[in-house]
Design an enzyme around this catalytic site. Structure first.
Site, PDB file in Angstrom:
ATOM      1  N   GLY A 154      10.336   8.127  -3.270  1.00  0.00           N
ATOM      2  CA  GLY A 154      11.645   7.753  -3.804  1.00  0.00           C
ATOM      3  C   GLY A 154      11.581   7.389  -5.282  1.00  0.00           C
ATOM      4  O   GLY A 154      12.614   7.272  -5.939  1.00  0.00           O
ATOM      5  N   ARG A 197      -0.490  10.789   3.952  1.00  0.00           N
ATOM      6  CA  ARG A 197      -0.543   9.471   4.586  1.00  0.00           C
ATOM      7  C   ARG A 197      -0.430   9.614   6.104  1.00  0.00           C
ATOM      8  O   ARG A 197      -0.004  10.673   6.588  1.00  0.00           O
ATOM      9  CB  ARG A 197       0.658   8.627   4.106  1.00  0.00           C
ATOM     10  CG  ARG A 197       0.810   8.575   2.599  1.00  0.00           C
ATOM     11  CD  ARG A 197       2.291   8.525   2.190  1.00  0.00           C
ATOM     12  NE  ARG A 197       2.426   8.727   0.739  1.00  0.00           N
ATOM     13  CZ  ARG A 197       2.522   7.745  -0.142  1.00  0.00           C
ATOM     14  NH1 ARG A 197       2.551   6.502   0.248  1.00  0.00           N
ATOM     15  NH2 ARG A 197       2.619   8.003  -1.434  1.00  0.00           N
ATOM     16  N   ASP A 226       2.846   4.201   6.021  1.00  0.00           N
ATOM     17  CA  ASP A 226       3.028   5.087   4.857  1.00  0.00           C
ATOM     18  C   ASP A 226       2.082   4.699   3.726  1.00  0.00           C
ATOM     19  O   ASP A 226       1.918   5.441   2.767  1.00  0.00           O
ATOM     20  CB  ASP A 226       4.467   5.060   4.351  1.00  0.00           C
ATOM     21  CG  ASP A 226       4.971   3.651   4.102  1.00  0.00           C
ATOM     22  OD1 ASP A 226       4.935   2.838   5.048  1.00  0.00           O
ATOM     23  OD2 ASP A 226       5.364   3.344   2.961  1.00  0.00           O
TER      24      ASP A 226
HETATM   25  P1  AMP Z   1       6.306   1.106  -1.417  1.00  0.00           P
HETATM   26  O1  AMP Z   1       6.768  -0.297  -1.237  1.00  0.00           O
HETATM   27  O2  AMP Z   1       5.923   1.446  -2.829  1.00  0.00           O
HETATM   28  O3  AMP Z   1       5.278   1.530  -0.441  1.00  0.00           O
HETATM   29  O4  AMP Z   1       7.598   2.012  -1.150  1.00  0.00           O
HETATM   30  C1  AMP Z   1       8.216   2.146   0.102  1.00  0.00           C
HETATM   31  C2  AMP Z   1       9.316   3.185   0.023  1.00  0.00           C
HETATM   32  O5  AMP Z   1      10.357   2.741  -0.869  1.00  0.00           O
HETATM   33  C3  AMP Z   1       8.857   4.525  -0.542  1.00  0.00           C
HETATM   34  O6  AMP Z   1       9.614   5.533   0.092  1.00  0.00           O
HETATM   35  C4  AMP Z   1       9.241   4.437  -1.987  1.00  0.00           C
HETATM   36  O7  AMP Z   1       9.394   5.688  -2.601  1.00  0.00           O
HETATM   37  C5  AMP Z   1      10.550   3.681  -1.914  1.00  0.00           C
HETATM   38  N1  AMP Z   1      10.862   2.972  -3.158  1.00  0.00           N
HETATM   39  C6  AMP Z   1      10.234   1.892  -3.655  1.00  0.00           C
HETATM   40  N2  AMP Z   1      10.780   1.516  -4.833  1.00  0.00           N
HETATM   41  C7  AMP Z   1      11.775   2.388  -5.098  1.00  0.00           C
HETATM   42  C8  AMP Z   1      12.713   2.535  -6.158  1.00  0.00           C
HETATM   43  N3  AMP Z   1      12.736   1.718  -7.205  1.00  0.00           N
HETATM   44  N4  AMP Z   1      13.586   3.561  -6.078  1.00  0.00           N
HETATM   45  C9  AMP Z   1      13.577   4.404  -5.037  1.00  0.00           C
HETATM   46  N5  AMP Z   1      12.742   4.317  -3.996  1.00  0.00           N
HETATM   47  C10 AMP Z   1      11.830   3.316  -4.016  1.00  0.00           C
HETATM   48 MG    MG Z   2       4.156   3.110  -0.340  1.00  0.00          MG
END
Ligand code: AMP
Ligand code: MG
Length: 483
Positions: free
Chosen positions: A90, A181, A250
């Site tokens: 994302g 993943r 993930d």
């Molecule tokens: P993470 O906490 O980095 O493992 O992210 C978990 C999910 O949230 C993943 O699908 C990321 O791509 C999405 N995500 C985290 N931050 C953002 C953001 N600022 N904008 C869009 N998607 C996000």
């Molecule tokens: Mg992640």
């Protein structure tokens, strides 16, 4: 444009659109290079010598896409704190797989690169602090000899990102042996399309485990390999007191590399229940829960492989369950070996386990620092701390000394063994915060000095002891997801 020797082979973007979205990074207003990892660049055979920092910032912000790249956002799902969700990149894009001269393949990903089809309600962007934090901790892990994704560059975007307040935007270039993943398999498995499952399965074998392609039951072999890899990884985390903080499925790779440094932290005071993440209220991802969670995640992975393990569903479940249940024994055996290495114990004695557990119990009771206690045993602590005059510790040390001197062993030999397993320096939370604050204010010197120290965690350097000392503050350290 290819002055820096990019050599892309984009196999993942060659998969069908079920696996990804074709999308370029969204250009940014005013990119500015903050960090560039020359050592990693060397490993990748990238050459930055003929290129200006201005050009590097254009490249590593995604404004100027390298020739041969083919940018995509990857689809995946995941159990987040136990709940299944459709996720995907994302706020990241994979620009391609760079192949080094040694024919090793590296995913090059821009994290913070703008919205994609998987952004849900997010802005697709990232803030400078969390991207630098990921860079620092992943580099530290690499030099601690722990499998991990790495940081190749950090660029400020010149744009603001709104979190609780306005923050400076940034993009991290993340390098990984792949970004497949457990959640990638879960995403495909949820679509219930056997062709797609075969595609991701064969892709994973080709990319990470080609040696098992020709075995009798490659799916079962893959499960076994991943159990082993993840078990080894968690053992390493436990060894250095690393708490990942968001062990969602993930955030678990099939390569066995540590990924996604969000609310992670290194434990200072020994506490099995240590949690730093602001969102982990129940302690699901606490230090001592990491092995059990790894097993839980591996069981989710096994579920995806069921149709490939055996045509008979019940039989497949039986076989996979047996494999998953082998995790504890494997973990227990490896944990003892790891702890014996930390204590410099050669051979095996029946009393070893209680010797280890008694030390841990003492550390917990007396709130001793995990890393520095082992440094003290090696006579390499920052200074003689009063806590180590504790009578119970002195008594324990007598038992330990007697044990290490068995079979004509010497303390010197034991310390040699210990030195390879006990870091003198870890990225201590207060130090990490300190250098991040300076960097956000535009002073990169403390950050660069810190990174230099972290490159040599097992050896004493001129100012090592400055980085061994504890925070001195009683305030509980809290980490955030950094989204
Ligand atoms: P993470 O906490 O980095 O493992 O992210 C978990 C999910 O949230 C993943 O699908 C990321 O791509 C999405 N995500 C985290 N931050 C953002 C953001 N600022 N904008 C869009 N998607 C996000
Ligand atoms: Mg992640």
């Amino acid at each position: 444009m290819n002055k820096i020797n990019w050599n892309f082979d984009n196999t993942y973007s060659g998969l069908s659109n079920s696996f990804k979205e074709n999308i370029n990074p969204i250009p940014v207003i005013k990119p500015e290079l903050i960090l560039i990892n020359k050592k990693l660049a060397d490993e990748l055979n990238l050459d930055f010598s003929k290129i200006s920092n201005k050009e590097l910032s254009e490249i590593f912000s995604g404004n100027l896409l390298p020739e041969g790249s083919n940018s995509i956002a990857q689809a995946y799902a995941g159990h987040q704190f136990g709940h299944f969700t459709m996720l995907g990149d994302g706020r990241a894009v994979l620009i391609g797989e760079h192949v080094s001269k040694k024919n090793k393949k590296y995913d090059i990903q821009f994290k913070g690169s703008g919205k994609t089809a998987f952004s849900r309600n997010g802005d697709g962007r990232a803030a400078l602090g969390p991207m630098l934090r990921e860079y620092i901790i992943s580099e530290a892990m690499n030099y601690l000899n722990i499998p991990t994704t790495r940081g190749l560059a950090v660029v400020k975007t010149g744009e603001k990102v709104l979190r609780e307040k306005n923050l400076q935007g940034a993009i991290l270039t993340r390098v990984a042996s792949s970004h497949i993943r457990v959640g990638t398999f879960q995403y495909i498995s949820a679509r219930q399309n056997s062709d797609e499952l075969n595609i991701i399965f064969n892709y994973t074998l080709e990319r990470h485990y080609p040696e098992i392609k020709k075995t009798e039951n490659p799916a079962l072999e893959l499960l076994e390999r991943l159990i082993e890899k993840q078990c080894d990884l968690i053992i390493n985390w436990m060894r250095v007191g690393f708490i990942h903080g968001v062990m969602n499925t993930d955030n678990m790779t099939v390569s066995g590399e540590t990924i996604d440094y969000g609310p992670c932290a290194f434990m200072d005071i020994y506490d099995p229940k240590a949690v730093f993440s602001s969102i982990d209220k129940m302690g699901r991802y606490a230090y001592c829960n990491q092995p059990a969670i790894a097993k839980w995640n591996l069981a989710r992975f096994a579920e995806c492989l069921i149709p490939l393990i055996n045509k008979d569903f019940d039989k497949a479940i039986d076989i996979a369950t047996q494999k998953i249940n082998s995790f504890e024994k494997q973990y227990e055996e490896k944990w003892i070996v790891m702890m014996k290495n930390k204590l410099g114990l050669f051979n095996s004695e029946e009393s070893d386990k209680s010797l280890i557990l008694d030390l841990l119990t003492w550390m917990h009771k007396k709130k001793a620092d995990y890393t520095n206690t082992f440094c003290d045993l090696m006579d390499l602590g920052p200074k003689k701390e009063v806590i180590y005059n504790d009578i119970d510790f002195i008594e324990w040390k007598k038992r330990w000394k007697k044990r290490i001197l068995k079979n004509n062993n010497t303390k010197k030999k034991s310390v040699e063994l210990m030195r390879n397993h006990n870091p003198l320096v870890i990225p201590r939370n207060h130090r990490v915060e300190e250098v991040l604050v300076s960097a956000e204010e535009g002073n990169l010197e403390p950050l660069n000095n810190f990174l230099k120290i972290l490159e040599n965690p097992y050896n004493k350097q001129k100012n090592t002891s400055n980085f061994q000392s504890l925070s001195g503050s009683n305030k509980k350290y809290v980490t955030f997801c950094g989204t």
